[in-house]
Enzyme design. Structure first.
Site, PDB file in Angstrom:
ATOM      1  N   HIS A  17       0.829  -1.200   0.000  1.00  0.00           N
ATOM      2  CA  HIS A  17       0.000   0.000   0.000  1.00  0.00           C
ATOM      3  C   HIS A  17       0.867   1.256   0.000  1.00  0.00           C
ATOM      4  CE1 HIS A  17      -3.838  -2.139   1.296  1.00  0.00           C
ATOM      5  NE2 HIS A  17      -2.902  -3.065   1.425  1.00  0.00           N
ATOM      6  N   ASP A 126      -5.745   5.832   1.711  1.00  0.00           N
ATOM      7  CA  ASP A 126      -6.005   4.419   1.454  1.00  0.00           C
ATOM      8  C   ASP A 126      -7.400   4.098   1.968  1.00  0.00           C
ATOM      9  OD1 ASP A 126      -5.925   1.391   2.021  1.00  0.00           O
ATOM     10  OD2 ASP A 126      -3.994   1.700   1.022  1.00  0.00           O
ATOM     11  N   SER A 147      -6.187  -0.074  -3.285  1.00  0.00           N
ATOM     12  CA  SER A 147      -4.897  -0.653  -3.679  1.00  0.00           C
ATOM     13  C   SER A 147      -5.045  -2.009  -4.354  1.00  0.00           C
ATOM     14  CB  SER A 147      -3.990  -0.802  -2.452  1.00  0.00           C
ATOM     15  OG  SER A 147      -4.584  -1.692  -1.515  1.00  0.00           O
ATOM     16  N   ALA A 345      14.761  -6.402  -2.994  1.00  0.00           N
ATOM     17  CA  ALA A 345      15.203  -6.401  -4.392  1.00  0.00           C
ATOM     18  C   ALA A 345      14.293  -5.499  -5.224  1.00  0.00           C
ATOM     19  CB  ALA A 345      15.191  -7.825  -4.956  1.00  0.00           C
ATOM     20  N   HIS A 362       2.767 -14.618  -5.885  1.00  0.00           N
ATOM     21  CA  HIS A 362       1.630 -14.801  -4.987  1.00  0.00           C
ATOM     22  C   HIS A 362       0.389 -14.111  -5.520  1.00  0.00           C
ATOM     23  CE1 HIS A 362       3.215 -10.893  -4.259  1.00  0.00           C
ATOM     24  NE2 HIS A 362       2.363 -10.598  -3.304  1.00  0.00           N
ATOM     25  N   ASN A 366       0.115  -5.416  -6.843  1.00  0.00           N
ATOM     26  CA  ASN A 366       1.326  -4.760  -7.329  1.00  0.00           C
ATOM     27  C   ASN A 366       2.086  -5.662  -8.288  1.00  0.00           C
ATOM     28  OD1 ASN A 366       1.685  -2.071  -6.004  1.00  0.00           O
ATOM     29  ND2 ASN A 366       1.502  -3.288  -4.159  1.00  0.00           N
ATOM     30  N   SER A 367       2.303  -6.890  -7.880  1.00  0.00           N
ATOM     31  CA  SER A 367       3.052  -7.831  -8.716  1.00  0.00           C
ATOM     32  C   SER A 367       2.331  -8.104 -10.026  1.00  0.00           C
ATOM     33  CB  SER A 367       3.283  -9.143  -7.957  1.00  0.00           C
ATOM     34  OG  SER A 367       4.166  -8.937  -6.868  1.00  0.00           O
ATOM     35  N   GLU A 370       2.521  -4.936 -12.340  1.00  0.00           N
ATOM     36  CA  GLU A 370       3.901  -4.737 -12.794  1.00  0.00           C
ATOM     37  C   GLU A 370       4.282  -5.787 -13.831  1.00  0.00           C
ATOM     38  OE1 GLU A 370       5.292  -2.842  -8.496  1.00  0.00           O
ATOM     39  OE2 GLU A 370       6.031  -4.820  -9.102  1.00  0.00           O
ATOM     40  N   GLN A 387      -5.418 -11.979  -3.320  1.00  0.00           N
ATOM     41  CA  GLN A 387      -4.578 -12.767  -4.228  1.00  0.00           C
ATOM     42  C   GLN A 387      -5.320 -13.910  -4.927  1.00  0.00           C
ATOM     43  OE1 GLN A 387      -1.271 -13.834  -1.668  1.00  0.00           O
ATOM     44  NE2 GLN A 387      -1.068 -11.697  -1.005  1.00  0.00           N
TER      45      GLN A 387
END
Length: 420
Positions: A17, A126, A147, A345, A362, A366-367, A370, A387
């Site tokens: 977030h 948020d 988010s 990372a 997962h 965001n993942s 992206e 998820q």
């Protein structure tokens, strides 16, 4: 006065977030030529976290971005509980609860101060940080920031009204209410009871907002954005879809141009194009030794190069507890086949790298967004929260990924096994 407008941004204290709203700040500052002062409001710890983990741009480039530390009472920061039968990171709840204590008083004071100095005060918070919405002063506009995906938001709304049906599921683009669609029809097992109550308290206050913002775009979620915008909870107020918020980095086959690139980027520079599987389960998932061994065995049998981000899940204060380093797997996989990174990372730069050909994830939003931005196919393995629903969208609707594990609310993190 240099500006008649000021913006206050209030993130929820969890990495997935924090970074979205910090990227949102960059977008507003860039589009306004850095003329609007923006205050990023969080605890000193979480402001530090947001800045430390930022990648793709530098906060020093924007003189009008200011980090304001809110006073948050002390709270416990236990490590994740590997013996828990729930996947959700319940160990973060003390941090979530602490942000609500005294928050209303501090925000009221800030808003009253700014409302006397600026003609227009805009607050973007948020959706899980809606406490300030009871502010009764004039001249303040508030917008709730979601988010998670429009798809997940829509399903949570349907579920809250108990209106999810087979026909509704089919209307989403799913051919049938299949086994994988159990993640669509129910969020059982995705949250703890305590966090669900936390969500309900916050969402009751969101209704007074001037509008809503969501980190998505029409090419990815056109149908779901339209359906979510019609939901009664929005009460015909505007819904702004302005994603992806993260900076877009042009993929390149050349070596990293950074003066001090992360070690994993230097390793990727040496790998053939589209040859590496990137493995990361986000900031709130911790695997047991048994689980790591099972996944390691699967990576060995795959015969593919990989970059695996393997860290303990974040604590409420990430600056407590043990640190990590980078190491080769050695002994589990043939030498040189892959590396394991045990510290933070730069995921955006990793996904933008030409050597990365797939992403085991997962399925945090965001993942997902992206990975979609850089055209990297996904191998999905949902753990909790939104998820499971994101994984259905990725595999069954967008068809840009495959499932390595079917979602099951009764399957704990301590007992799952990699599908052969």
């Amino acid at each position: 006065m240099s500006s008649e407008v000021v913006m206050l941004v209030l993130p929820f204290p969890a990495q997935g977030h924090l970074n979205q709203l910090l990227h949102f700040c960059r977008l507003v500052l860039s589009s306004s030529n850095n003329t609007i002062p923006i205050y990023f409001l969080s605890s000193a710890t979480h402001n530090r976290q947001a800045k430390t983990r930022l990648h793709g741009w530098n906060t020093s480039e924007y003189s009008n971005l200011r980090f304001h530390n809110l006073h948050v009472p002390s709270y416990s920061t236990p490590p994740p509980d590997l013996s828990s039968l729930e996947n959700f990171p319940a160990h973060l709840q003390p941090a979530f609860d602490a942000t609500q204590i005294y928050l209303q008083t501090q925000l009221d004071k800030l808003l009253r101060s700014f409302s006397t100095s600026y003609r227009r005060v805009i607050v973007v918070h948020d959706s899980l940080m809606s406490s300030f919405s009871t502010f009764e002063g004039g001249g303040v506009e508030s917008y709730a920031f979601h988010s998670v995906s429009a798809f997940a938001n829509l399903l949570f709304q349907w579920e809250s009204r108990e209106t999810i049906s087979g026909n509704r599921v089919k209307s989403l683009g799913l051919s049938s209410v299949s086994a994988s669609s159990k993640a669509v029809t129910s969020s059982e097992g995705c949250f703890t009871t305590e966090f669900l109550e936390f969500i309900r308290r916050q969402h009751k206050l969101t209704a007074v907002d001037s509008g809503r913002i969501i980190n998505t775009c029409l090419p990815i979620e056109d149908k779901f954005i339209d359906l979510f915008a019609r939901e009664p909870i929005l009460n015909r107020k505007p819904l702004f879809h302005i994603g992806p918020l993260h900076p877009l980095i042009a993929p390149t086959t050349e070596k990293s141009s950074d003066d001090h690139p992360h070690e994993c980027l230097r390793w990727l520079d040496k790998q053939p194009q589209s040859s590496v599987l990137y493995v990361s389960f986000g900031t709130t998932t911790t695997m047991s030794l048994r689980q790591m061994n099972e996944l390691s065995a699967g990576l060995e049998r795959s015969q593919h190069s990989f970059l695996w981000i393997s860290r303990e899940a974040d604590r409420g204060d990430i600056f407590t507890g043990k640190g990590g380093g980078t190491s080769t797997i050695g002994g589990i996989v043939p030498k040189g086949r892959g590396i394991v990174v045990r510290d933070w990372a730069p995921q955006v730069k990793i996904l933008a790298h030409a050597a990365v050909g797939g992403f085991m994830t997962h399925c945090g939003w965001n993942s997902c967004i992206e990975s979609l931005s850089y055209g990297v196919p996904m191998v999905v393995w949902p753990m909790h929260s939104d998820q499971p629903r994101n994984s259905v969208m990725v595999t069954e609707i967008l068809r840009v990924g495959v499932a390595v594990r079917e979602w099951s609310a009764s399957t704990s993190t301590s007992t799952w096994k990699v599908r052969e």
